[in-house]
Write a protein that holds these residues in place. Structure first.
Motif, PDB file in Angstrom:
ATOM      1  N   MET A 145       0.904  -1.208   0.124  1.00 41.68           N
ATOM      2  CA  MET A 145      -0.167  -0.074   0.062  1.00 41.68           C
ATOM      3  C   MET A 145       0.970   1.263   0.134  1.00 41.68           C
ATOM      4  O   MET A 145       1.937   1.374   0.749  1.00 41.68           O
ATOM      5  N   THR A 146       0.648   2.229  -0.711  1.00 42.99           N
ATOM      6  CA  THR A 146       1.174   3.551  -0.886  1.00 42.99           C
ATOM      7  C   THR A 146       1.014   4.227   0.297  1.00 42.99           C
ATOM      8  O   THR A 146      -0.289   4.372   0.632  1.00 42.99           O
ATOM      9  N   GLN A 147       2.046   4.852   0.971  1.00 45.90           N
ATOM     10  CA  GLN A 147       1.603   5.536   2.376  1.00 45.90           C
ATOM     11  C   GLN A 147       1.293   6.944   1.824  1.00 45.90           C
ATOM     12  O   GLN A 147       2.153   7.765   1.374  1.00 45.90           O
ATOM     13  N   SER A 148       0.183   7.309   2.568  1.00 49.40           N
ATOM     14  CA  SER A 148      -0.322   8.706   2.219  1.00 49.40           C
ATOM     15  C   SER A 148      -0.321   9.568   3.612  1.00 49.40           C
ATOM     16  O   SER A 148      -0.438  10.865   3.403  1.00 49.40           O
ATOM     17  N   ILE A 149      -0.287   9.133   4.451  1.00 53.39           N
ATOM     18  CA  ILE A 149      -0.397   9.805   5.683  1.00 53.39           C
ATOM     19  C   ILE A 149       1.212  10.225   6.187  1.00 53.39           C
ATOM     20  O   ILE A 149       1.885   9.194   6.480  1.00 53.39           O
ATOM     21  N   GLU A 150       1.539  11.442   5.989  1.00 50.49           N
ATOM     22  CA  GLU A 150       2.644  11.788   6.289  1.00 50.49           C
ATOM     23  C   GLU A 150       3.087  11.905   8.117  1.00 50.49           C
ATOM     24  O   GLU A 150       2.133  12.576   8.655  1.00 50.49           O
ATOM     25  N   ILE A 151       3.975  11.587   8.386  1.00 50.86           N
ATOM     26  CA  ILE A 151       4.399  11.564   9.772  1.00 50.86           C
ATOM     27  C   ILE A 151       5.644  12.582   9.843  1.00 50.86           C
ATOM     28  O   ILE A 151       6.610  12.074   9.506  1.00 50.86           O
ATOM     29  N   ILE A 152       5.221  13.389  10.749  1.00 46.09           N
ATOM     30  CA  ILE A 152       6.365  14.505  10.664  1.00 46.09           C
ATOM     31  C   ILE A 152       6.802  14.450  12.182  1.00 46.09           C
ATOM     32  O   ILE A 152       6.091  14.522  13.398  1.00 46.09           O
ATOM     33  N   ALA A 153       8.036  14.620  12.459  1.00 41.92           N
ATOM     34  CA  ALA A 153       8.689  14.734  13.663  1.00 41.92           C
ATOM     35  C   ALA A 153       9.084  15.889  14.129  1.00 41.92           C
ATOM     36  O   ALA A 153       9.812  16.553  13.384  1.00 41.92           O
ATOM     37  N   GLU A 154       8.412  16.489  15.303  1.00 41.99           N
ATOM     38  CA  GLU A 154       8.741  17.822  15.707  1.00 41.99           C
ATOM     39  C   GLU A 154       9.875  17.834  16.383  1.00 41.99           C
ATOM     40  O   GLU A 154      10.047  17.607  17.694  1.00 41.99           O
ATOM     41  N   LEU A 155      11.100  18.499  15.902  1.00 47.11           N
ATOM     42  CA  LEU A 155      12.155  18.821  16.811  1.00 47.11           C
ATOM     43  C   LEU A 155      12.027  19.918  17.799  1.00 47.11           C
ATOM     44  O   LEU A 155      12.646  19.643  19.289  1.00 47.11           O
ATOM     45  N   ALA A 156      11.184  20.905  17.630  1.00 46.87           N
ATOM     46  CA  ALA A 156      11.003  22.075  18.425  1.00 46.87           C
ATOM     47  C   ALA A 156      12.262  22.515  18.926  1.00 46.87           C
ATOM     48  O   ALA A 156      13.381  22.549  18.113  1.00 46.87           O
ATOM     49  N   ASN A 157      12.463  22.543  20.352  1.00 43.98           N
ATOM     50  CA  ASN A 157      13.646  22.963  21.281  1.00 43.98           C
ATOM     51  C   ASN A 157      14.316  21.737  21.772  1.00 43.98           C
ATOM     52  O   ASN A 157      15.041  22.145  22.934  1.00 43.98           O
ATOM     53  N   ALA A 158      14.087  20.631  21.545  1.00 47.44           N
ATOM     54  CA  ALA A 158      14.640  19.352  22.257  1.00 47.44           C
ATOM     55  C   ALA A 158      16.211  19.316  22.091  1.00 47.44           C
ATOM     56  O   ALA A 158      16.872  18.608  22.823  1.00 47.44           O
ATOM     57  N   HIS A 159      16.532  20.188  21.206  1.00 49.10           N
ATOM     58  CA  HIS A 159      18.185  20.274  20.797  1.00 49.10           C
ATOM     59  C   HIS A 159      18.753  20.914  21.960  1.00 49.10           C
ATOM     60  O   HIS A 159      19.948  21.023  21.986  1.00 49.10           O
ATOM     61  N   GLU A 160      17.926  21.794  22.643  1.00 50.05           N
ATOM     62  CA  GLU A 160      18.694  22.796  23.622  1.00 50.05           C
ATOM     63  C   GLU A 160      19.892  23.553  23.302  1.00 50.05           C
ATOM     64  O   GLU A 160      20.677  23.807  23.632  1.00 50.05           O
ATOM     65  N   GLY A 161      19.671  24.163  21.666  1.00 47.65           N
ATOM     66  CA  GLY A 161      20.896  24.865  21.246  1.00 47.65           C
ATOM     67  C   GLY A 161      22.061  24.166  20.964  1.00 47.65           C
ATOM     68  O   GLY A 161      22.959  24.809  20.323  1.00 47.65           O
ATOM     69  N   SER A 197      18.560  11.525  13.422  1.00 47.75           N
ATOM     70  CA  SER A 197      18.815  10.040  12.958  1.00 47.75           C
ATOM     71  C   SER A 197      17.696   9.267  13.653  1.00 47.75           C
ATOM     72  O   SER A 197      17.128   8.331  13.337  1.00 47.75           O
ATOM     73  N   ALA A 198      17.395   9.601  14.920  1.00 50.46           N
ATOM     74  CA  ALA A 198      16.301   8.788  15.594  1.00 50.46           C
ATOM     75  C   ALA A 198      15.101   8.797  15.222  1.00 50.46           C
ATOM     76  O   ALA A 198      14.243   7.688  15.011  1.00 50.46           O
ATOM     77  N   ALA A 199      14.841  10.028  14.561  1.00 49.38           N
ATOM     78  CA  ALA A 199      13.351  10.242  13.796  1.00 49.38           C
ATOM     79  C   ALA A 199      13.413   9.202  12.677  1.00 49.38           C
ATOM     80  O   ALA A 199      12.416   8.702  12.384  1.00 49.38           O
ATOM     81  N   ALA A 200      14.337   9.553  11.880  1.00 46.64           N
ATOM     82  CA  ALA A 200      14.393   8.435  10.707  1.00 46.64           C
ATOM     83  C   ALA A 200      14.305   7.118  11.205  1.00 46.64           C
ATOM     84  O   ALA A 200      13.620   6.331  10.330  1.00 46.64           O
ATOM     85  N   GLU A 201      15.049   6.637  12.001  1.00 45.22           N
ATOM     86  CA  GLU A 201      15.126   5.270  12.313  1.00 45.22           C
ATOM     87  C   GLU A 201      13.746   4.946  12.892  1.00 45.22           C
ATOM     88  O   GLU A 201      13.206   3.513  12.740  1.00 45.22           O
ATOM     89  N   ALA A 202      13.106   5.695  13.599  1.00 47.34           N
ATOM     90  CA  ALA A 202      11.432   5.254  14.105  1.00 47.34           C
ATOM     91  C   ALA A 202      10.651   5.488  12.963  1.00 47.34           C
ATOM     92  O   ALA A 202       9.322   5.293  13.138  1.00 47.34           O
ATOM     93  N   GLY A 203      11.037   5.942  11.791  1.00 46.64           N
ATOM     94  CA  GLY A 203       9.912   5.761  10.702  1.00 46.64           C
ATOM     95  C   GLY A 203       9.339   7.220  10.311  1.00 46.64           C
ATOM     96  O   GLY A 203       8.385   6.985   9.428  1.00 46.64           O
ATOM     97  N   ALA A 204      10.004   8.142  10.567  1.00 47.56           N
ATOM     98  CA  ALA A 204       9.287   9.461  10.492  1.00 47.56           C
ATOM     99  C   ALA A 204       9.531   9.560   8.793  1.00 47.56           C
ATOM    100  O   ALA A 204      10.393   9.210   8.317  1.00 47.56           O
ATOM    101  N   ASP A 205       8.828  10.643   8.141  1.00 45.49           N
ATOM    102  CA  ASP A 205       9.032  10.921   6.770  1.00 45.49           C
ATOM    103  C   ASP A 205       9.504  12.388   6.765  1.00 45.49           C
ATOM    104  O   ASP A 205      10.020  12.571   5.645  1.00 45.49           O
ATOM    105  N   ALA A 206       9.578  13.219   7.768  1.00 45.24           N
ATOM    106  CA  ALA A 206       9.835  14.473   7.855  1.00 45.24           C
ATOM    107  C   ALA A 206      10.232  14.918   9.277  1.00 45.24           C
ATOM    108  O   ALA A 206       9.847  14.261  10.167  1.00 45.24           O
TER     109      ALA A 206
END
Length: 570
Positions: A1-17, A27-36
Motif C-alpha cells: 500500500m502506498t503510504q499517504s499519511i505523512e508523519i512529521i517529527a517535531e524537533l522543536a527545542n529539544a536540541h537545547e541549542g 537520526s532517531a526520527a528517521a530510524e523510528a519511521g518519520a517521513d519528515a
C-alpha cells in the motif's frame, strides 16, 4: 500500500541549542519511521518584546543560518523531508534560502499578513496552524496565502498546552475544518508524551481524517529537557508510527465507490429479482410471481426492483427461479426532446430552417424512422416561447409536458412518465442530422445488456443519441446537484460508472469523426447545416450521416465553416 499519511517529527527545542543533539534526534526520527522533520527557526525579537518572560530563553536558543543549513543537509541525508516553523521576516528569509520542502505558520502568526505573503509566494507546501484561531482568521489567512500564489496548503489542527489535555483534542474538528475550507487537515499532537494515549492519539486522528500527523520527539524524556512535555522518546515514536500505518490501512480512502472486495461481496449477497414460478410469455407479472433472492449468476447491470417488473408483460418465457432483467420484460421506449427557444448564442434554434423544414422537423422525422421508438414526447421549458412548441405538439399530435426551464432533467423524467416509458432516447432539438439508422440497434443493445446508459462513441457532435433508462434518470435527479439537472443531464451517470451500467458502442469506421460538429448552437453551425442540406439533400429523402461525413472528408474547408478561429489555427 502506498503510504499517504505523512508523519512529521517535531524537533522543536529539544536540541537545547546544541547541533549534535539535533543531529541525533534527526537520526532517531528517521530510524523510528518519520517521513519528515520540522525545525523551529526563530529569532527572539520576532516573537516577543524583551520584557516577555521567555524572551531571554528564546535568545539563547537562536541558531545562525549556517547551523540550520548543516542540520538541513544532515536530515536529508537521513532520508527526511525538512520543514520549518517561521516567525518573522528574518527567520522566513533563512528558511526560504534553505529551499525547504515546506513551511509552517504558527497559530500566533495566522493574522501576520506580511509573513503569510512572503511564505505564500515561495511555491512550497504550507502548514497553517488553526489551534486557538477563529474560523474567520483561518479563512482570511487562506485567502492571503492564495493571493500570494500558494497552492499547496495543509491546515494543522491541535495546540500546545504543556501538555494538552485529552479532552481538548477535539478530533471531530478535523473533518469540520476540511469541509469548511476544502483543504487537507493534519493533526499536531501535544498530549503528555509519557502516556500510552499519546502513542494512540495520532492513530485516532488518522481515523478522523487527518492527512498528516506531527508529533514531538526527544532522545530521553526522563531528562525533562526543553519541550519534553509532549515529546515521545524514539521507542514510543516508532510504536506510534507503526500504529499510524495500521490505522492508515484501516482508514483507506473516503471514496464512496465500493472496492473490489466489496463488489465481490455484493455479487454474492445482493438479492436479485427472480421468478418464483414459471411466467409465460405475454403474461402480466403480478406480485405473487416474483421475489428478491440470491442467485448463483448475477445479471449484468443494476438489479431490477419489484416495481419495475410488476404490471409489465413478460417478453419471453421466464423459468422458475430465474433472475429477471430488462430483456425479460416488454419495455416501452420514448424519444423525449427537451425544447426551448431561448439561447444567448442562437435564438430559436429548434425552429431555424434547414432547407424547407425546421431543425425540429428534421429531428422528429429521423426519430420516427426508428421502429423501436414507441412515441416522441416534447418536454417544453416553461418560458415565454413555450407557445411555439405547444402549437408544434398539437399540429404533429405529439404528447408533451411543460416544466422548469432550468431543470432539464426533471422535464425528461416527466416526459417519460407521461407515456409510461421505461427507456428514453434523448436528443437535443438542435441536431438536424441525427444518425437514425443507429437508434434501433442501440435500444436492442441497451435492453439485451440490461444497461442504464447506452451510446455510440466518436460520432460527429450532434449525430448520436443517448439511450437511458428512466429509472437511471430518476436516480440522477434524486442524487445529483444543480449542474446535473441542467442541459448536462447525463453528467451524473457519466460521473458514476460504478453505479450505472454504461455501454459504449464504437462508431462504424466510416462515421468515426468526433472532430466534425453537426449540432446547431451558433450562427456558424446553422450556416454549415444549411450548406450541407443544399449541397447533398434530395427532395423527399432524409440526408444520411454517411453522405455528410463522406462530403466533409473530401471537402475539409467546409468542415472548418463552424470551427472557431483558435481551433482552426491549433
Amino acid at each position: 500500500m502506498t503510504q499517504s499519511i505523512e508523519i512529521i517529527a517535531e524537533l522543536a527545542n529539544a536540541h537545547e541549542g546544541k547541533i549534535e543533539i539535533a543531529k541525533k534526534i534527526c537520526s532517531a526520527a528517521a530510524e523510528a519511521g518519520a517521513d519528515a522533520i520540522k525545525f523551529q527557526i526563530f529569532y527572539a525579537d520576532e516573537i516577543a518584546v524583551p520584557s516577555f518572560s521567555y524572551h531571554s530563553l528564546y535568545r539563547q536558543l537562536e541558531q545562525p543560518a549556517a547551523v540550520w543549513e548543516e542540520l538541513t543537509n544532515f536530515a536529508r541525508c537521513c532520508g527526511l523531508r525538512v520543514y520549518a516553523d517561521v516567525s518573522g521576516r528574518e527567520s522566513a528569509l533563512v528558511a526560504l534560502n534553505l529551499g525547504l520542502e515546506g513551511y509552517k505558520i504558527h497559530a500566533a502568526d495566522v493574522s501576520n499578513e506580511a509573513l503569510l505573503r512572503s511564505i505564500g509566494a515561495a511555491g512550497k507546501r504550507i502548514f497553517l496552524s488553526c489551534g486557538g484561531s477563529f474560523v474567520t482568521e483561518t479563512a482570511d489567512a487562506i485567502r492571503t496565502l492564495r493571493s500570494a500564489g500558494a497552492t499547496d496548503i495543509v491546515l494543522m489542527h491541535g495546540f500546545q498546552s504543556y501538555p494538552t489535555k485529552l479532552e481538548d483534542s477535539f478530533l471531530l474538528r478535523i473533518g469540520a475544518l476540511a469541509a469548511k475550507h476544502g483543504l487537507p487537515v493534519g493533526y499536531a499532537g501535544h498530549l503528555d508524551g509519557g502516556t500510552e494515549t499519546a502513542v494512540q492519539l495520532p492513530c485516532w486522528a488518522v481515523a478522523a481524517g487527518a492527512s498528516c500527523v506531527e508529533v514531538h520527539i526527544t532522545l530521553d524524556r526522563s531528562a525533562q529537557g526543553l519541550d519534553y512535555f509532549s515529546s515521545l522518546d524514539p521507542i514510543n515514536f516508532r510504536r506510534m508510527v507503526d500504529q499510524v500505518r495500521v490505522a492508515e490501512t484501516a482508514a483507506g480512502n473516503a471514496s464512496p465507490v465500493p472496492g473490489d472486495e466489496e463488489l465481490a461481496y455484493r455479487r454474492v449477497h445482493k438479492k436479485q429479482l427472480v421468478a418464483v414460478r414459471e411466467i409465460a410469455q405475454g403474461e402480466v407479472i403480478g406480485p405473487e410471481s416474483v421475489a428478491l433472492k440470491r442467485v448463483p449468476k448475477v445479471p449484468s447491470g443494476r438489479p431490477l426492483d419489484m416495481s419495475q417488473a410488476i404490471g409489465r408483460r413478460a417478453a419471453q418465457l421466464i423459468p422458475n427461479h430465474s433472475p429477471i432483467s430488462s430483456r425479460n420484460l416488454r419495455m416501452k421506449t420514448a424519444a423525449v426532446i427537451a425544447c426551448r427557444l431561448e439561447s444567448t448564442r442562437l435564438f430559436g434554434k429548434p425552429m431555424q430552417l434547414i432547407g424547407e423544414h425546421s431543425i425540429l422537423d428534421h429531428l422528429v422525422a429521423r426519430l420516427r424512422r426508428a421502429t423501436s421508438v414507441d412515441c416522441i414526447v416534447l418536454a417544453i421549458g416553461d418560458a415565454p416561447g413555450k407557445s411555439v412548441f405547444l402549437d408544434y405538439a398539437a399540429r404533429h399530435a405529439l404528447p408533451h409536458v411543460v416544466g422548469s426551464q432550468v431543470d432539464v432533467l426533471a422535464r425528461l423524467v416527466a416526459g417519460a412518465e407521461l407515456v409510461q416509458a421505461d427507456i428514453v432516447v434523448r436528443q437535443t432539438p438542435d441536431c438536424p442530422f441525427t444518425f437514425w439508422q443507429d437508434i434501433d440497434e442501440l435500444i436492442h443493445i441497451h435492453i439485451d445488456q440490461n444497461a442504464d446508459y447506452t451510446i455510440t462513441s466518436d460520432l460527429p457532435l450532434g449525430a448520436g443519441v443517448q439511450v437511458i433508462s428512466t429509472d437511471a434518470l430518476r436516480t440522477s435527479h434524486r442524487n445529483g446537484q444543480t449542474k446535473h439537472r441542467s442541459e448536462l443531464c447525463d453528467l451524473f451517470i457519466i460521473e458514476n460508472p460504478e453505479i450505472f451500467n454504461i455501454v459504449r458502442k464504437p462508431a462504424p469506421d466510416n462515421l468515426r469523426r468526433p472532430q466534425y460538429r453537426l449540432t446547431v448552437d451558433t450562427p456558424d453551425d446553422l450556416k454549415l447545416a444549411r450548406y450541407l442540406q443544399e449541397k447533398l439533400g434530395k427532395p423527399g429523402e432524409l440526408l444520411a450521416l454517411a453522405d455528410i461525413v463522406a462530403y466533409l472528408d473530401t471537402h475539409p474547408e467546409v468542415a472548418l465553416m463552424n470551427v472557431t478561429p483558435s481551433a482552426k489555427t491549433g
